[in-house]
Design a protein around this motif. Structure first.
Motif, short mmCIF file in Angstrom:
data_model
loop_
_atom_site.label_atom_id
_atom_site.label_comp_id
_atom_site.label_asym_id
_atom_site.label_seq_id
_atom_site.Cartn_x
_atom_site.Cartn_y
_atom_site.Cartn_z
N GLN A 1 30.64 60.81 72.43
CA GLN A 1 29.06 60.92 72.75
C GLN A 1 28.94 60.04 74.00
O GLN A 1 27.89 60.26 74.55
N ALA A 2 29.63 59.06 74.06
CA ALA A 2 29.30 57.72 75.27
C ALA A 2 29.85 58.69 76.42
O ALA A 2 30.82 57.92 77.31
N ASP A 3 29.30 59.52 76.69
CA ASP A 3 29.76 60.31 78.11
C ASP A 3 28.36 61.22 78.64
O ASP A 3 27.94 61.86 77.82
N LEU A 4 28.03 60.96 79.81
CA LEU A 4 26.95 61.73 80.43
C LEU A 4 27.23 63.09 80.77
O LEU A 4 26.18 63.77 80.82
N GLY A 5 28.41 63.65 80.36
CA GLY A 5 28.72 64.89 80.39
C GLY A 5 29.08 65.56 79.22
O GLY A 5 29.55 66.60 79.37
N SER A 6 28.77 64.83 78.10
CA SER A 6 29.21 65.51 76.71
C SER A 6 28.06 66.58 76.28
O SER A 6 26.73 66.25 76.71
N SER A 7 28.34 67.39 75.22
CA SER A 7 27.48 68.18 74.69
C SER A 7 27.23 68.01 73.19
O SER A 7 28.30 67.42 72.74
N PRO A 8 25.98 67.91 72.76
CA PRO A 8 25.89 67.36 71.21
C PRO A 8 26.52 68.18 70.30
O PRO A 8 26.95 69.14 70.55
N SER A 9 26.83 67.56 69.25
CA SER A 9 27.93 68.02 68.25
C SER A 9 27.53 67.28 66.76
O SER A 9 27.19 66.31 67.07
N SER A 10 27.71 68.08 65.74
CA SER A 10 27.52 67.71 64.40
C SER A 10 28.44 66.63 64.11
O SER A 10 28.10 65.74 63.45
N SER A 11 29.60 66.49 64.88
CA SER A 11 30.66 65.30 64.62
C SER A 11 30.14 64.08 64.99
O SER A 11 30.74 62.93 64.47
N TRP A 12 29.02 63.83 65.97
CA TRP A 12 28.44 62.87 66.39
C TRP A 12 27.81 62.17 65.29
O TRP A 12 27.95 60.83 64.92
N ASP A 13 27.05 62.99 64.26
CA ASP A 13 26.42 62.50 63.40
C ASP A 13 27.23 62.12 62.24
O ASP A 13 26.98 61.13 61.27
N VAL A 14 28.32 62.92 61.97
CA VAL A 14 29.34 62.49 60.92
C VAL A 14 29.92 61.22 61.20
O VAL A 14 30.04 60.25 60.55
N TYR A 15 30.19 60.89 62.54
CA TYR A 15 30.95 59.38 62.81
C TYR A 15 29.75 58.42 62.58
O TYR A 15 30.05 57.63 62.07
#
Length: 797
Positions: free
Chosen positions: A198-212
């Motif tokens: 997630q710590a990337d200005l080129g990333s796309s949102p993902s449910s795995s972010w909230d899992v982490y």
């Protein structure tokens, strides 16, 4: 909404505006229909928050006004409200009650959550109990799962964004960084709660972010701190320079770090719970749970496994229950017989110990009688009376004694050191010292006379209580000698039950009129407890005249042979102070005190006492489980454990001496009866009394141990078999899941395809994501606060 959760990212202009707003917040920006605004709560980057109350229901609410929009992408701000409205059906998400989007200024009304944030809770309490942490973890996952099912990703989960109601129910809040599942706009969260990708200005949102993030929150609840965070990583982030470099260093630090293990080491965390948290925190998204529902499923399976555990234990141990019941019945029979035997042995031992205490008390009385007779012979000795008379006729000595008495009190007399020095140099006094020393040597035990009474000191005071001649069995330095010091306050001088205050006027104290034993006192030289046999000495035949001097012989209580115990310290006799008051129960003699004194470790403040209730019980003949008071002292473990104790008072005769030299026994004082201030306590170890019972029990235990070992071996084999079968099932399940996932891993994912779409192109404004991620500025940036949300820099107007 809570009072402790109002921080948002602000530019310099935003902070300035917020400051002005907070200074001007004396009245609400506008009225809100149906609500009464009661007080200002705080200000953020975009406006003010007020606490209000629903006029219809009386329910407290929080009202957020958006006052300024300059330099801000209003559409990105407004989607927080839209997402909250969409999620308001779930009790674990902060409820939005009303939206006034067309009002000037715009506002929305949400429930007021008064319990503070989870961040506040963890800051105050640290790590939570495991059961409470699991309960909160499950409820947070339920709320998060509801959000995902509605197509909303939070993207900034952290303890500060989880509010706690009065019922301690968690509620997800602050959806300002949230994204819809089809949204390609990057979103930055909070350091150490933000997934590395997630710590990337080129990333796309993902449910795995909230899992982490939810795994990091659970890790914080179990350990007290977030995963991966330490001072060295924070320092690396602060020195990285621009935001893209800092984000890159954050990603590298997590992916290169050793997986966190503090939650595994936490007591009470089972293996399954540790696996759930570790999987949530996997650096690679493919290694985490696919979604929050999987976390809930694993929690359910964990609960099922824990619920089945008692049944599993019962199934393994069931066949042994009958044997165990039979064994318990046999043990109860043995214990009953053992207890009855122990009661009988204890009663017999207590009676025997009581006889020993009585014998010791009578023997001690005989020993004290010898000391009385010794003092009687000394004061009637012609040589003593002649030498004493010659000394008291010395005019210079009398003048020095008068000067010390004129000081007023014993305490003030000690300050007249010049008078004392002159008194010590008096030749007549020194001759009396030599005479007393010769008499003291005659009383020392020897090979020919091993049972002679052993004295510690012999001294003589004048009729005002000043010691003017003294002999020590162990010589002391001139400065430590008691000669030339006034002790009128001591019981051996005035004959009362207790010492008087040192500030008592010397003129108010009269010397004793008959021979008697003093109260016990602690020696200022050896710190051992002593008693003194003192007697008035008259050189004239006038029966009404006051005594010319007081003769005193002191005895160390530890030197009386009857009080010595055996070498193994199994049968010990001690002396106890019987006087009423604060000294009651004080151990005056104990083998431990003698040992400490011989080793030079005894201190003047080292005092041990028998509990007063225990003393009263022993004196009335009750059965008491006695604990030696010195057992808790340094190097006194040998006296620990239970004892049988018996206590017996000591009777001491009181004698008076007529001027003619004949001795008659004076009746005991009516107020004191026949008891002295001493008690003999004899103690015997309980384990010695119960030794035969212990031997019998050990024999039975050895016989039963063989059966217990056999049972343990069988139980261990059953456990091994059950665990092996269970582990084989788990391995087969994992292999099956791996085979099922293989085709999915080979095909390109929609997420990967969407990563190739630039958010700027999809929305029609702003630079592409590739340009954002590759662009790096060397302009220095302020240090990052790991507890604050990192927001994506706003697109230029």
């Amino acid at each position: 909404m809570t009072e402790g959760d109002l921080t948002e990212f602000q530019t310099e202009g935003g902070r300035s505006t917020s400051k002005k707003l907070s200074m001007q917040a004396t009245a609400p920006p506008s009225d809100v229909p149906g609500y009464r605004l009661e007080r200002f709560l705080g200000s953020g980057a975009f406006g003010q928050v007020w606490v209000g109350r629903d006029l219809n229901t009386g329910r407290p609410v929080a009202v957020k006004f958006f006052l300024h929009r300059g330099g801000v992408n209003w559409s990105l701000l407004s989607h927080e409200v839209k997402n909250l409205v969409q999620l308001s059906a779930d009790r674990h998400i902060v409820q939005v009650l009303e939206v006034g989007w067309d009002n000037d200024p715009p506002y929305y009304v949400m429930e007021l959550v008064p319990g503070g944030s989870l961040e506040d809770e963890l800051t105050d309490r640290g790590a939570l109990p495991v059961g409470e942490a699991v309960m909160l973890f499950r409820k947070i996952c339920i709320g998060l799962n509801h959000s995902h099912n509605k197509g909303v990703l939070h993207c900034d989960l952290k303890p500060a964004n989880i509010l706690l109601g009065d019922d301690h129910e968690p509620r997800l809040a602050d959806f300002g960084q949230s994204r819809l599942t089809h949204d390609q706009t990057p979103s930055l969260g909070t350091l150490f709660y933000m997934a590395p990708e997630q710590a990337d200005l080129g990333s796309s949102p993902s449910s795995s972010w909230d899992v982490y993030a939810v795994g990091a929150i659970m890790y914080r609840m179990l350990t007290g701190g977030p995963p991966y965070r330490d001072d060295s990583i924070v320092e690396q982030l602060d020195t990285a320079g621009s935001l893209p470099k800092r984000l890159e260093r954050y990603r590298e630090s997590i992916r290169n770090a050793t997986p966190p293990v503090r939650h595994i080491q936490r007591g009470g965390v089972d293996r399954e719970l540790a696996r759930i948290v570790s999987r949530c925190l996997a650096p690679e998204p493919d290694s985490r749970f696919g979604n929050v529902q999987e976390i809930l499923d694993h929690l359910d399976r964990r609960d099922e496994s824990r619920a089945k555990r008692p049944l599993m234990l019962l199934g393994i141990l069931g066949p042994l229950l009958l044997l165990i019941v039979t064994s318990i019945s046999g043990l109860q029979t043995i214990n009953t017989a053992k207890e009855e035997t122990m009661v009988a042995l204890k009663a017999e031992a207590r009676e025997s110990n009581l006889l020993a205490a009585r014998f010791a008390a009578r023997t001690l009385e005989s020993e004290l009688e010898r000391y009385f007779r010794l003092c009687q012979e000394e004061i009637n000795s012609p040589a003593f009376r002649e030498q004493l008379g010659e000394t008291l006729r010395d005019a210079g000595l009398n003048q020095r004694l008068q000067d010390l008495a004129d000081a007023g009190t014993s305490l003030e007399a000690r300050k007249r050191t010049d008078v004392r020095e002159a008194l010590l140099d008096n030749e007549s006094r020194q001759k009396l010292d030599e005479y007393l020393q010769s008499r003291l040597v005659d009383y020392m035990p020897s090979e020919d006379h091993p049972h002679r009474p052993k004295l510690a000191t012999i001294f003589v005071t004048d009729q005002r209580g000043t010691i003017f001649s003294i002999a020590y069995v162990d010589p002391v330095a001139r400065a430590q000698s008691s000669a030339g010091r006034n002790y009128a306050y001591r019981t051996y001088f005035h004959g009362q039950e207790n010492d008087l205050p040192k500030t008592t006027p010397i003129a108010d104290v009269t010397p004793l009129r008959q021979m008697q034993m003093s109260a016990a006192f602690q020696s200022t030289a050896t710190f051992l407890w002593k008693i003194a046999i003192s007697a008035p000495v008259k050189l004239s035949d006038d029966p009404d005249a006051p005594p010319d001097a007081v003769f005193v012989a002191t005895i160390n209580l530890g030197d009386i042979e009857i009080l010595q115990g055996d070498e193994q310290k199994n049968h010990v006799a001690v002396l106890v102070d019987a006087r009423e008051g604060p000294t009651r129960g004080t151990l005056l003699q104990h083998p431990y005190l003698d040992e400490r004194q011989r080793e030079g470790k005894l201190d003047i403040g080292e005092v041990y006492r028998v509990d007063v209730d225990t003393m009263d019980a022993l004196l009335t003949g009750k059965d008491v489980d006695y604990a030696d008071p010195v057992a808790a002292a340094e190097e006194a473990d040998i006296y620990s454990g239970g004892w049988i104790a018996a206590m017996e008072p000591v009777t001491v005769p009181r004698l008076s001496v007529r001027p003619g030299g004949t001795t008659v026994e004076r009746p005991l004082l009516p107020s004191r009866g026949e008891q002295s201030d001493l008690l003999v306590l004899v103690q015997y170890r309980l384990n010695k009394v119960f030794a035969p019972v212990g031997q019998m029990t050990q024999s039975l235990i050895r016989t039963g141990s063989v059966g217990l070992v056999a049972l343990a071996v069988v139980s261990a084999m059953l456990w091994f078999f059950v665990r092996r079968v269970r582990d084989d099932r788990v391995v087969r399940r994992i292999r099956k899941a791996t085979v099922d996932l293989a085709p999915m891993q080979d095909a390109p994912s929609d997420r990967a395809a969407s990563n190739r779409v630039a958010p700027g192109n999809s929305r029609g404004n702003g630079p592409s994501r590739q340009n954002q991620s590759s662009k790096d500025t060397s302009k220095p940036m302020p240090p990052l606060d790991p507890t604050e949300t990192i927001e994506v820099p706003p697109k230029p107007e």
